[in-house]
Design an enzyme around this catalytic site. Structure first.
Site, short mmCIF file in Angstrom:
data_model
loop_
_atom_site.label_atom_id
_atom_site.label_comp_id
_atom_site.label_asym_id
_atom_site.label_seq_id
_atom_site.Cartn_x
_atom_site.Cartn_y
_atom_site.Cartn_z
CG HIS A 1 5.53 -9.06 5.25
ND1 HIS A 1 5.25 -9.09 6.59
CD2 HIS A 1 6.23 -7.93 5.03
CE1 HIS A 1 5.76 -8.01 7.16
NE2 HIS A 1 6.38 -7.29 6.24
CB ILE B 1 -0.97 -0.03 1.21
CG1 ILE B 1 -2.22 0.78 0.95
CG2 ILE B 1 -0.28 0.37 2.49
CD1 ILE B 1 -3.33 0.52 1.95
N GLY C 1 13.03 -3.16 10.91
CA GLY C 1 11.99 -2.33 10.31
C GLY C 1 10.66 -3.03 10.15
P1 AMP Z 1 7.36 -4.55 7.21
O1 AMP Z 1 7.73 -3.14 7.58
O2 AMP Z 1 8.48 -5.36 6.67
O3 AMP Z 1 6.64 -5.22 8.37
O4 AMP Z 1 6.37 -4.43 6.01
C1 AMP Z 1 4.99 -4.23 6.15
C2 AMP Z 1 4.51 -3.69 4.84
O5 AMP Z 1 3.11 -3.83 4.77
C3 AMP Z 1 4.81 -2.18 4.64
O6 AMP Z 1 5.60 -2.01 3.48
C4 AMP Z 1 3.43 -1.57 4.50
O7 AMP Z 1 3.38 -0.51 3.59
C5 AMP Z 1 2.59 -2.76 4.04
N1 AMP Z 1 1.17 -2.68 4.33
C6 AMP Z 1 0.59 -2.35 5.51
N2 AMP Z 1 -0.75 -2.42 5.40
C7 AMP Z 1 -1.01 -2.82 4.13
C8 AMP Z 1 -2.21 -3.08 3.38
N3 AMP Z 1 -3.43 -2.94 3.94
N4 AMP Z 1 -2.09 -3.47 2.10
C9 AMP Z 1 -0.89 -3.61 1.53
N5 AMP Z 1 0.28 -3.39 2.17
C10 AMP Z 1 0.22 -3.00 3.45
#
Ligand code: AMP
Length: 112
Positions: free
Chosen positions: A98, A29, A91
């Site tokens: 994921h 997102i 981070g």
């Molecule tokens: P991390 O910081 O490695 O935990 O990555 C989490 C990722 O999830 C970040 O890059 C966010 O931008 C992404 N994210 C959070 N909420 C959503 C959502 N609803 N849809 C898609 N990506 C998301």
């Protein structure tokens, strides 16, 4: 329930790129590159440091999923990066494992 579980359950929307029985891939997102896709296991593993030996096949499937996403979005020739963030210094912001797939521009090294 994590935000990614809600996406898997179709409770909140996402721009889905690919899906198998084991994982789902959707656009981040808040993209950090022209292509920024997350490959997320349907089984909840909180973070890579909590994966078990019994998750080996699933972890392999996630990497192959990252390759599939990179190929389908045209990144195999130009290149791409695969990232997993664990914990505060890594981070991590979403406590559901994921794999980030980033590409579409030159990516700096070392990362910030
Ligand atoms: P991390 O910081 O490695 O935990 O990555 C989490 C990722 O999830 C970040 O890059 C966010 O931008 C992404 N994210 C959070 N909420 C959503 C959502 N609803 N849809 C898609 N990506 C998301």
């Amino acid at each position: 329930m994590s935000i990614f579980e809600k996406i898997i359950a179709r409770q909140i929307p996402a721009r889905i790129v690919a899906e198998t029985d084991e994982w789902i891939a959707f656009h981040d997102i808040q993209p950090q590159a022209p292509v920024h896709v997350l490959v997320v296991p349907k089984k909840v593993i909180t973070r890579i440091g909590e994966a078990e030996d019994s998750d080996a096949l699933l972890l392999g499937a996630l990497l192959l999923g990252a390759k599939q996403v990179a190929r389908s979005l045209g990144l195999l020739d130009s290149g791409f990066r695969v990232v997993l963030n664990h914990g505060r210094d890594g981070g991590e912001t979403v406590p559901h494992l994921h794999v980030h797939v980033l590409g579409g521009r030159p990516l700096g090294w070392p990362p910030g």
